[in-house]
Design a protein around this motif. Sequence first.
Motif, PDB file in Angstrom:
ATOM      1  N   GLN A  58       0.829  -1.208   0.000  1.00 42.31           N
ATOM      2  CA  GLN A  58       0.000   0.000   0.000  1.00 42.31           C
ATOM      3  C   GLN A  58       0.865   1.260   0.000  1.00 42.31           C
ATOM      4  O   GLN A  58       0.572   2.219  -0.706  1.00 42.31           O
ATOM      5  CB  GLN A  58      -0.943   0.001   1.223  1.00 42.31           C
ATOM      6  CG  GLN A  58      -2.094  -0.962   1.114  1.00 42.31           C
ATOM      7  CD  GLN A  58      -2.933  -0.691  -0.121  1.00 42.31           C
ATOM      8  OE1 GLN A  58      -3.202   0.445  -0.488  1.00 42.31           O
ATOM      9  NE2 GLN A  58      -3.322  -1.768  -0.793  1.00 42.31           N
ATOM     10  N   ARG A  59       1.944   1.262   0.767  1.00 43.25           N
ATOM     11  CA  ARG A  59       2.843   2.410   0.779  1.00 43.25           C
ATOM     12  C   ARG A  59       3.489   2.611  -0.590  1.00 43.25           C
ATOM     13  O   ARG A  59       3.602   3.734  -1.080  1.00 43.25           O
ATOM     14  CB  ARG A  59       3.923   2.243   1.847  1.00 43.25           C
ATOM     15  CG  ARG A  59       3.407   2.644   3.232  1.00 43.25           C
ATOM     16  CD  ARG A  59       4.503   2.619   4.222  1.00 43.25           C
ATOM     17  NE  ARG A  59       4.790   1.198   4.480  1.00 43.25           N
ATOM     18  CZ  ARG A  59       5.764   0.739   5.206  1.00 43.25           C
ATOM     19  NH1 ARG A  59       6.604   1.554   5.766  1.00 43.25           N
ATOM     20  NH2 ARG A  59       5.943  -0.554   5.395  1.00 43.25           N
ATOM     21  N   ILE A  60       3.892   1.506  -1.210  1.00 44.49           N
ATOM     22  CA  ILE A  60       4.489   1.606  -2.550  1.00 44.49           C
ATOM     23  C   ILE A  60       3.464   2.120  -3.547  1.00 44.49           C
ATOM     24  O   ILE A  60       3.758   3.007  -4.355  1.00 44.49           O
ATOM     25  CB  ILE A  60       5.067   0.241  -2.984  1.00 44.49           C
ATOM     26  CG1 ILE A  60       6.300  -0.098  -2.148  1.00 44.49           C
ATOM     27  CG2 ILE A  60       5.410   0.248  -4.466  1.00 44.49           C
ATOM     28  CD1 ILE A  60       6.814  -1.504  -2.355  1.00 44.49           C
ATOM     29  N   LEU A  61       2.216   1.587  -3.478  1.00 47.09           N
ATOM     30  CA  LEU A  61       1.160   2.056  -4.393  1.00 47.09           C
ATOM     31  C   LEU A  61       0.839   3.533  -4.152  1.00 47.09           C
ATOM     32  O   LEU A  61       0.640   4.295  -5.099  1.00 47.09           O
ATOM     33  CB  LEU A  61      -0.091   1.187  -4.247  1.00 47.09           C
ATOM     34  CG  LEU A  61       0.018  -0.242  -4.779  1.00 47.09           C
ATOM     35  CD1 LEU A  61      -1.252  -1.023  -4.465  1.00 47.09           C
ATOM     36  CD2 LEU A  61       0.277  -0.238  -6.277  1.00 47.09           C
ATOM     37  N   ASN A  62       0.770   3.918  -2.863  1.00 52.83           N
ATOM     38  CA  ASN A  62       0.518   5.336  -2.551  1.00 52.83           C
ATOM     39  C   ASN A  62       1.650   6.213  -3.069  1.00 52.83           C
ATOM     40  O   ASN A  62       1.420   7.295  -3.608  1.00 52.83           O
ATOM     41  CB  ASN A  62       0.343   5.531  -1.046  1.00 52.83           C
ATOM     42  CG  ASN A  62      -0.985   4.991  -0.552  1.00 52.83           C
ATOM     43  OD1 ASN A  62      -1.925   4.830  -1.324  1.00 52.83           O
ATOM     44  ND2 ASN A  62      -1.062   4.695   0.738  1.00 52.83           N
ATOM     45  N   THR A  63       2.861   5.731  -2.892  1.00 53.46           N
ATOM     46  CA  THR A  63       4.014   6.484  -3.402  1.00 53.46           C
ATOM     47  C   THR A  63       3.951   6.598  -4.913  1.00 53.46           C
ATOM     48  O   THR A  63       4.215   7.670  -5.480  1.00 53.46           O
ATOM     49  CB  THR A  63       5.319   5.793  -2.968  1.00 53.46           C
ATOM     50  OG1 THR A  63       5.340   5.678  -1.557  1.00 53.46           O
ATOM     51  CG2 THR A  63       6.527   6.580  -3.426  1.00 53.46           C
ATOM     52  N   ILE A  64       3.573   5.510  -5.583  1.00 49.65           N
ATOM     53  CA  ILE A  64       3.447   5.543  -7.048  1.00 49.65           C
ATOM     54  C   ILE A  64       2.343   6.504  -7.459  1.00 49.65           C
ATOM     55  O   ILE A  64       2.507   7.301  -8.382  1.00 49.65           O
ATOM     56  CB  ILE A  64       3.199   4.114  -7.598  1.00 49.65           C
ATOM     57  CG1 ILE A  64       4.460   3.263  -7.445  1.00 49.65           C
ATOM     58  CG2 ILE A  64       2.759   4.164  -9.056  1.00 49.65           C
ATOM     59  CD1 ILE A  64       4.260   1.800  -7.774  1.00 49.65           C
ATOM     60  N   ARG A  65       1.175   6.443  -6.743  1.00 49.93           N
ATOM     61  CA  ARG A  65       0.073   7.375  -7.061  1.00 49.93           C
ATOM     62  C   ARG A  65       0.508   8.828  -6.867  1.00 49.93           C
ATOM     63  O   ARG A  65       0.235   9.689  -7.697  1.00 49.93           O
ATOM     64  CB  ARG A  65      -1.137   7.058  -6.174  1.00 49.93           C
ATOM     65  CG  ARG A  65      -2.047   6.025  -6.757  1.00 49.93           C
ATOM     66  CD  ARG A  65      -3.383   5.941  -5.993  1.00 49.93           C
ATOM     67  NE  ARG A  65      -3.674   4.533  -5.786  1.00 49.93           N
ATOM     68  CZ  ARG A  65      -3.587   3.876  -4.648  1.00 49.93           C
ATOM     69  NH1 ARG A  65      -3.249   4.507  -3.549  1.00 49.93           N
ATOM     70  NH2 ARG A  65      -3.845   2.596  -4.578  1.00 49.93           N
ATOM     71  N   LEU A  70       2.212  13.941  -8.985  1.00 51.57           N
ATOM     72  CA  LEU A  70       3.261  14.955  -9.105  1.00 51.57           C
ATOM     73  C   LEU A  70       3.762  15.047 -10.542  1.00 51.57           C
ATOM     74  O   LEU A  70       4.030  16.142 -11.042  1.00 51.57           O
ATOM     75  CB  LEU A  70       4.419  14.633  -8.162  1.00 51.57           C
ATOM     76  CG  LEU A  70       4.139  14.800  -6.669  1.00 51.57           C
ATOM     77  CD1 LEU A  70       5.319  14.296  -5.854  1.00 51.57           C
ATOM     78  CD2 LEU A  70       3.818  16.240  -6.336  1.00 51.57           C
ATOM     79  N   ARG A  71       3.879  13.895 -11.198  1.00 52.92           N
ATOM     80  CA  ARG A  71       4.323  13.876 -12.589  1.00 52.92           C
ATOM     81  C   ARG A  71       3.324  14.603 -13.479  1.00 52.92           C
ATOM     82  O   ARG A  71       3.689  15.410 -14.330  1.00 52.92           O
ATOM     83  CB  ARG A  71       4.505  12.423 -13.043  1.00 52.92           C
ATOM     84  CG  ARG A  71       4.997  12.264 -14.453  1.00 52.92           C
ATOM     85  CD  ARG A  71       5.136  10.760 -14.770  1.00 52.92           C
ATOM     86  NE  ARG A  71       4.930  10.443 -16.140  1.00 52.92           N
ATOM     87  CZ  ARG A  71       3.775  10.393 -16.793  1.00 52.92           C
ATOM     88  NH1 ARG A  71       2.668  10.644 -16.168  1.00 52.92           N
ATOM     89  NH2 ARG A  71       3.713  10.083 -18.067  1.00 52.92           N
ATOM     90  N   GLU A  72       2.014  14.311 -13.257  1.00 53.74           N
ATOM     91  CA  GLU A  72       0.974  14.989 -14.051  1.00 53.74           C
ATOM     92  C   GLU A  72       1.002  16.495 -13.790  1.00 53.74           C
ATOM     93  O   GLU A  72       0.881  17.301 -14.717  1.00 53.74           O
ATOM     94  CB  GLU A  72      -0.392  14.400 -13.733  1.00 53.74           C
ATOM     95  CG  GLU A  72      -0.596  12.994 -14.265  1.00 53.74           C
ATOM     96  CD  GLU A  72      -1.891  12.364 -13.782  1.00 53.74           C
ATOM     97  OE1 GLU A  72      -2.678  13.063 -13.096  1.00 53.74           O
ATOM     98  OE2 GLU A  72      -2.109  11.178 -14.098  1.00 53.74           O
TER      99      GLU A  72
END
Length: 184
Positions: A58-65, A70-72
Amino acid sequence: MKNVTDSFVYLGHWPSAGSFGFNTDILATNPINLSVVFGVLIFFGKGVLNDLLDNRKQRILNTIRNSEELREGAIEQLENARARLRKVEMEADQFRVNGYSEIEREKLNLINSTYKTLQQLENYKNETIHFEQQRAINQVRQRVFQQVLQGAIETLNSCLSNELHLRTINANISMFGTMKEITD
């Protein structure tokens, strides 16, 4: 070399106290207790491990989201910056073109103004030269007239005697008298 081979030969003759070896007694080694402990660890540890892995996931997915957001946002800011850059470049080109036109216009105005100023200076110069020539001519005339008058006075003074002078005065008086009679 003999000592090395002797050490392998005598491995089986060592006493069990203070030595290293395998204990094959099941009850003494307690494999049942160990299997129960391993089973409990696996059973309960599996849930804890799954929870840890799920939390990590979940932390990795949240970080990816978050990084995607941020990328967008960065892409949007980049597009906005590019649009502003294009706008500023167009304005700069417009200013450059207007600046060149303004420079050309100012250059022509300066050339025309300089030409007019030069013409005025040329006219002033010509007028000054003409004035100075007239003044020089007038000064020469005055000197010549003074010299002629001086020469005439000297000639008259040398040629006229008192008697001739009185006759000239009488002739002039009579001439004025005649003119007075005519005008009356």
